[in-house]
Design a protein around this motif. Structure first.
Motif, short mmCIF file in Angstrom:
data_model
loop_
_atom_site.label_atom_id
_atom_site.label_comp_id
_atom_site.label_asym_id
_atom_site.label_seq_id
_atom_site.Cartn_x
_atom_site.Cartn_y
_atom_site.Cartn_z
N ALA A 196 -23.60 -8.97 48.15
CA ALA A 196 -25.01 -9.25 48.45
C ALA A 196 -25.19 -10.71 48.87
CB ALA A 196 -25.88 -8.92 47.24
N GLN A 197 -24.50 -11.62 48.16
CA GLN A 197 -24.59 -13.05 48.52
C GLN A 197 -24.11 -13.27 49.94
OE1 GLN A 197 -21.96 -15.08 45.88
NE2 GLN A 197 -23.17 -14.68 44.04
N ILE A 198 -22.96 -12.70 50.26
CA ILE A 198 -22.37 -12.93 51.58
C ILE A 198 -23.24 -12.32 52.68
CG2 ILE A 198 -20.33 -12.51 53.04
CD1 ILE A 198 -19.58 -14.45 50.93
N LEU A 220 -21.80 2.59 55.31
CA LEU A 220 -23.06 2.81 56.03
C LEU A 220 -24.26 2.25 55.28
CD1 LEU A 220 -21.96 6.26 57.17
CD2 LEU A 220 -22.92 4.61 58.75
N ARG A 221 -24.08 1.95 54.00
CA ARG A 221 -25.18 1.32 53.27
C ARG A 221 -25.32 -0.13 53.71
NH1 ARG A 221 -23.16 3.22 47.43
NH2 ARG A 221 -21.22 3.01 48.56
N VAL A 222 -24.17 -0.79 53.92
CA VAL A 222 -24.18 -2.18 54.38
C VAL A 222 -24.75 -2.27 55.80
CG1 VAL A 222 -22.68 -4.10 55.04
CG2 VAL A 222 -22.28 -2.90 52.89
N VAL A 223 -24.39 -1.30 56.63
CA VAL A 223 -24.88 -1.29 58.02
C VAL A 223 -26.40 -1.33 58.05
CG1 VAL A 223 -25.09 0.13 60.10
CG2 VAL A 223 -22.89 -0.06 58.94
N PRO B 255 -26.79 -2.26 48.15
CA PRO B 255 -27.54 -1.88 49.34
C PRO B 255 -27.87 -0.39 49.28
CG PRO B 255 -25.27 -2.51 49.91
CD PRO B 255 -25.39 -2.56 48.44
N ASP B 256 -29.10 -0.01 49.63
CA ASP B 256 -29.46 1.40 49.64
C ASP B 256 -29.42 1.91 51.06
OD1 ASP B 256 -31.56 -0.24 50.32
OD2 ASP B 256 -33.05 1.30 49.88
N VAL B 257 -29.18 3.20 51.19
CA VAL B 257 -29.01 3.76 52.53
C VAL B 257 -30.33 3.79 53.29
CG1 VAL B 257 -29.28 6.17 51.87
CG2 VAL B 257 -27.85 5.56 53.81
N ALA B 258 -31.44 3.77 52.56
CA ALA B 258 -32.73 3.77 53.24
C ALA B 258 -33.05 2.41 53.83
CB ALA B 258 -33.83 4.18 52.26
N GLY B 259 -32.32 1.36 53.36
CA GLY B 259 -32.53 0.03 53.92
C GLY B 259 -33.87 -0.58 53.55
N LYS B 260 -34.54 0.00 52.57
CA LYS B 260 -35.88 -0.46 52.20
C LYS B 260 -35.83 -1.68 51.30
CE LYS B 260 -38.35 2.66 54.27
NZ LYS B 260 -37.59 3.85 54.40
#
Lengths: 267, 283
Positions: A196-198, A220-223, B255-260
């Motif tokens: 998360a920091q990076i 794909l979560r990072v994307v 990170p969540d997949v919804a990007g919210k």
């Protein structure tokens, strides 16, 4: 020289890259693996293009071909409309200053015998930028910008944690003030808190230095958090590309749908 | 339901500096047919805890406390006693399938080895069992004479799963078994493990750093931080309504997949301060 389309910084057109593999008895025959099979991408100024795919999909090969680190069979890579394959070695070296890469493994990608100051400053030396004291100042400023200390120039890579080493890699790439940075799985080897920091650091640096990113990842979560556009690769081909929002909401291809469905934590 | 595994006040330290604990006063229980996930960052002590249960701790390290498995304290067993349990009653899967398999032996032989060692199976009975196991983990039984390098990463991990469940263990310990795999393959292996767990009524201790995986497979969650359990409980409670500031902070990094969600890295200085001033009783 071709004219650059407005707002496009880097473009790959119909890239084809083959790997030959020994086959048959005694390895006398060869089979050809199409690592890149007619791949075209466009990177817009100041944006982030994520290239996703599973292992063996060709995403890292694409990264290396873009930066001319690997030769390819056919196709071209245009940087501001100028084909990189047509450049002579001196001009290519100049262009490379603007095209930097950061690798996945922060343990393998830093020379353990070099001090951090030498590692980060090596590019400046190679490109003949500034004198020793100017270089040192630049390196120190960059280290501080990525969240390390100016004093760290004297230390060796083993004195840092994984996340800190990745910051060294980032400083090494950015000290040359590039225009395009290719990130090859830069956060895959890191804990979520460090990740998360990076990721936040990368976003801030992009804004500040007006960078354009190609972000290679399988996550794909990072994307969703870092990219504007996405290209999904499978077996050397781009199966789908477009804006992240659009593709996540309504993937057109079965493969993309499978990838999105396989993300854990959605049950 | 009876607890198959009960860890009581487990401490692990380096022999050289026994006062600095790498795992501190750790206690939790695991019931048959249930999955407990241990989550934490690198260095949080999650793998050390698993290694201690299996009796595979390096001889540089020393463990105190009790590991009760079926009522027997595993820490009191000698090597030979432990060998009888390991592989037979406790199955294990590790992160990297390539380094866990022997490259010069066929997968059929390696799966068979487990059965020969623990159940003295031979000949046709052994062959039949290996074939049955391969089918169970979704590998065609005709592949039993393949070598590990002829298999994909996912298939290798399936072979590891076949070896670990060969003797129908009561407890399966999986240390980051899907971390090195692609997402689609990861999803397959998780489904496979979950099915086997239910069918064989195994208890599963699953170590991971991926909260997505936790929310897919866990019944209970144990969160470790700097060698200590900071929070433990049913999945819905720990993920849905975390009590400890570290759990909350860690969930904010995912990170969540919804990007919210806004990513929010852990502020360790704040956490230290919070821990000291509140020492456990969080808001």
């Amino acid at each position: 020289m071709q004219t650059a389309s407005a707002g496009v910084v880097l473009e790959a057109k119909n890239l084809v890259k083959h790997y030959k593999q020994r086959a048959g008895s005694f390895g006398l025959k060869h089979t050809t693996i199409k690592a890149l099979d007619d791949v075209s991408i466009v990177l817009k100024q100041g944006s982030t293009l994520a290239v996703v795919g599973e292992s063996g999909s060709g995403k890292s090969t694409l990264a290396r071909c873009l930066l001319q680190l690997l030769p390819f069979e056919s196709g071209e890579v245009l940087f501001h409309g100028q084909s990189l394959t047509e450049l002579d070695s001196a001009s290519l070296r100049k262009a490379r200053k603007s095209l930097q890469m950061v690798f996945q493994d922060p343990f393998a990608s830093l020379n353990p015998r070099m001090r951090v100051g030498e590692i980060v400053g090596e590019g400046l030396v190679i490109h003949g930028l500034g004198n020793a004291s100017e270089r040192l100042k630049k390196v120190q400023q960059m280290l501080e910008r990525v969240g390390l200390n100016a004093d760290d120039v004297k230390k060796y890579p083993h004195q840092f944690s994984g996340g800190q080493r990745q910051r060294i890699g980032i400083a090494r790439a950015l000290v040359l003030e590039p225009e395009v940075v290719v990130w090859d799985e830069p956060v895959s080897a890191l804990d979520v808190s460090v990740q998360a920091q990076i990721l936040l650091l990368l976003k801030a640096l992009q804004k500040e230095m007006k960078l354009s990113y190609i972000f290679i990842t399988h996550d794909l979560r990072v994307v969703r958090h870092i990219a504007d556009d996405i290209a999904v690769m499978n077996k050397g081909k781009i199966v789908e590309q477009g804006m992240v929002e659009a593709i996540y909401q309504s993937p057109k291809q079965d493969y993309t749908r499978d990838l999105l469905k396989a993300i854990p934590g959605q049950k | 339901m009876a607890d198959i595994l009960s860890i009581e006040h487990l401490n692990v330290a380096l022999k050289k500096s026994p006062s600095r604990l790498l795992v501190k006063n750790t206690s939790f229980k695991l019931a048959s047919g249930k999955t407990t996930c241990i989550v934490g960052e690198s260095g949080s002590g999650k793998s050390l805890t698993a290694l201690t249960i299996m009796g595979l701790l390096s001889n540089q390290l020393i463990a105190t406390g009790r590991v009760l498995f079926n009522g027997v304290d595993l820490t009191t067993l000698d090597n030979r006693g432990m060998q009888k349990i390991r592989g037979a009653q406790i199955g294990m899967i590790f992160q990297e399938p390539m380094t866990s398999l022997n490259p010069v032996l066929t997968i059929g032989f390696q799966i068979g080895e487990v059965l020969t060692a623990h159940q003295a199976l031979k000949g046709n009975a052994l062959k039949a069992s290996v074939a049955r196991l391969l089918t169970q983990v979704g590998i065609p039984e005709t592949r039993n004479s393949s070598y590990p390098d002829e298999l994909s990463g996912g298939q290798r991990q399936r072979v590891m799963v076949a070896m670990s469940i060969a003797c129908e263990p009561a407890l399966l310990i999986a240390d980051e078994p899907t971390t090195a795999l692609d997402v689609t393959v990861q999803a397959q292996i998780l489904t496979l493990l979950d099915e086997l767990k239910s069918r064989m009524n195994m208890a599963m201790l699953f170590i991971t750093h991926d909260f997505g995986v936790v929310s897919d497979i866990a019944d209970d969650v144990v969160v470790m931080f700097r060698g200590e359990i900071v929070e433990a409980g049913p999945k819905e409670q720990v993920l849905g309504n975390p009590q400890h500031p570290y759990t909350k902070a860690l969930l904010d990094c995912v990170p969540d997949v919804a990007g919210k969600k806004e990513l929010n890295p852990i502020d360790y200085a704040w956490l230290n301060h919070h821990e000291l001033s509140n020492s456990g009783a969080s808001s």
